[in-house]
Design a protein around this motif. Sequence first.
Motif, mmCIF file in Angstrom:
data_model
loop_
_atom_site.group_PDB
_atom_site.id
_atom_site.type_symbol
_atom_site.label_atom_id
_atom_site.label_comp_id
_atom_site.label_asym_id
_atom_site.label_seq_id
_atom_site.Cartn_x
_atom_site.Cartn_y
_atom_site.Cartn_z
ATOM 1 N N LEU A 73 36.654 45.498 12.776
ATOM 2 C CA LEU A 73 38.005 44.996 13.027
ATOM 3 C C LEU A 73 38.923 45.313 11.845
ATOM 4 O O LEU A 73 38.482 45.335 10.691
ATOM 5 N N ALA A 132 32.056 39.811 24.195
ATOM 6 C CA ALA A 132 32.168 41.211 23.734
ATOM 7 C C ALA A 132 31.521 41.389 22.364
ATOM 8 O O ALA A 132 30.835 42.383 22.113
ATOM 9 N N ILE A 133 31.729 40.406 21.473
ATOM 10 C CA ILE A 133 31.223 40.530 20.103
ATOM 11 C C ILE A 133 29.693 40.516 20.078
ATOM 12 O O ILE A 133 29.047 41.346 19.446
ATOM 13 N N ALA A 174 40.561 51.141 27.464
ATOM 14 C CA ALA A 174 39.274 50.527 27.777
ATOM 15 C C ALA A 174 38.493 51.461 28.692
ATOM 16 O O ALA A 174 39.077 52.182 29.504
ATOM 17 N N PRO A 175 37.167 51.483 28.562
ATOM 18 C CA PRO A 175 36.369 52.329 29.451
ATOM 19 C C PRO A 175 36.588 51.932 30.907
ATOM 20 O O PRO A 175 36.868 50.769 31.207
ATOM 21 N N PRO A 177 44.552 44.208 25.335
ATOM 22 C CA PRO A 177 43.181 43.783 25.693
ATOM 23 C C PRO A 177 43.181 42.416 26.375
ATOM 24 O O PRO A 177 44.122 41.622 26.217
ATOM 25 N N LEU A 199 43.600 42.404 16.903
ATOM 26 C CA LEU A 199 43.083 43.092 18.096
ATOM 27 C C LEU A 199 43.965 44.260 18.511
ATOM 28 O O LEU A 199 43.486 45.212 19.123
ATOM 29 N N GLY A 204 28.427 42.993 23.501
ATOM 30 C CA GLY A 204 29.133 44.224 23.901
ATOM 31 C C GLY A 204 29.528 44.146 25.366
ATOM 32 O O GLY A 204 29.706 45.176 26.030
#
Lengths: 576, 56
Positions: free
Chosen positions: A14, A249-250, A532-533, A178, A92, A253
Amino acid sequence: MAANMFRQCPDSGLFFHKSAESLMKAHAVFGVVYLLLGGFLGLLVALTRMPSLHILNAEDFYLALSIHGTAILIFWIIFFEMAVLYFASSTLLRSRPATPGIGWVGFLLMVIGSTLVMVAFFRGNSSVMFTSYVPMPAEPIFYLGLILFAVGALIGCFIFLATLVVAKQEKTYDGSIPLVTFGALTATIIAIFTIASGAVILIPTWLWSLGFISHIDPLMYRTVWWALGHSSQQINVAAHVSIWYAIAAIIFGAKPMSEKVSRTAFLLYILFLQLASAHHILADPGVSSTWKVFNTSYAMYLAVLASMVHGLTVPGCIEVAQRKKGFNNGLFEWLKKAPWANPVFSAMFISLIIFGFIGGITGVVMGTEQINLIIHNTIFVPGHFHATVAVGTTMAFMAITYFLIPVLFRRQLIWPNACKWQPYLFGGGMLILSLFLLGAGTLGVPRRHWDINFSDAALQFQFAGTAITMMGIAGLGGFLAAMGGALFCLIAVGSLVFGKRLDPGASLFSSFGFPMAASCYNIERPGKLGLAPVEQTGDGGIQAKGTFVLALVFLAAFVVYFFINAKYLSSIWPMG
Amino acid sequence: MQRNEHQESNQEEEPVPGMQQLLDNPFMLLFLGVLFPTVFYILWGIMEIISIPAVK
């Protein structure tokens, strides 16, 4: 040439802007100070409401209750939420914060405002509790302090919005913001409505306390005040749901199962969550059932739907991530193999489960006009909001604090074993407290009452032995929770002061809001945050089977508890 | 947070759906988020209270 103002955390990747991280630290530290103060007085309240101990006299009890409610429900939460807003915007989005100097003005106003409120409390003439209902008067500095605090928080909200504009203009990210930042935006929008409502009612009340206005209508006050009082807790909901997504997410993932669904759920919060404030007015005769039912049923149910969506998608995305790692056996291997000894995960997951199963279900029961009659103004209500705020919000904030102490403050956590146990101690204590307050409230025990034995009252009343026992067990739960809360404060402050430095530039002063050594900031502008994917649509089957089963258990509990209460209502108020 | 740093953004230009335009507009969301509770909770509630006949 522009100065280097960013640093990158080597552990998390980050990016932290020098000004934004100082603001985050200062707000978070002040929040923990109020958690410590409010938590200690909460312990005294809990021990006083244990009929066998009853440790405070009436005057001290109402003072402790007033400080406990205000310090926790307003100051701890909103100070910490301001830190979350700076994190969700600047960090972020990899952006510089807009007008950090004005951010410090906002912080200063919050400090001065909250201090004035505490001065008013400790002078002893403002024990009006969190709700401060008129015509019960507090000193003028009490209302002034709340107004200054609200202005400071409002400044923080507008800096968040301005930072979104800066990030967009300076193209620090591609596509949409996000999901975690979107959740923080939701919290900001609710906060702006909340603070505006507070201004509408608290400024006239301040003038009334100074003698410039002769009369404030109590029903008008209650109606508008709850747009502040309850909506302020809805800021929490949006903020802690955002933290759930962030921690998923952290730690794992995990990616949201559907960005569209999650963002639409946040939109439902934006539109409808504040309307749930009306459930505090359900027993008031001055407003119609149409107003009550529209706000607490039709509108509130849409917000509840949003919470159920988040309650499904957060564990769902964790399950999908875990299954991708090979934890595919049965329905719940993904959950069994989760890192239960990591307080970032365990605190977050306890927050999610208790918020949904206890706080969510009881909230809907309270919001039903008919059923509300059997528990209105009983200790059922604190049972509900200790599940939502003390567990749902506070534990989510504790979880992200365990993540941020190494990442933001660059200090190693002290007492690793205590860190593992603290979420269970606090969450377990709060669970006991909430469940037994809910039970005692269903048996009619009032909230905010110093002595349910009515030992010095002209008219005597004897509660059932079950209710007295439940209040005793709730007190034990409160004691355990207070120990868990105290342990958290010790770990947090102890880590900031004594924790091993993870960066040579992380001085003692930098733990409390000063920037780290100049050499730490070696990046002029971070790389752009990419798109984002693309979402994985899966094979068409249910990807999160275990979560789906948990959701069915939740719905069954919801239906059973709702009908138990409806049956109970019919037995105490028979028709025909 | 887990965004792909290197993903190409050169996808073909497509019209942005209306719902996404709404969700990408923080100030429209702010307007709606203040409008709904102000109208349905505060204004409606205040109108009901002030329409209560005064005691004579």
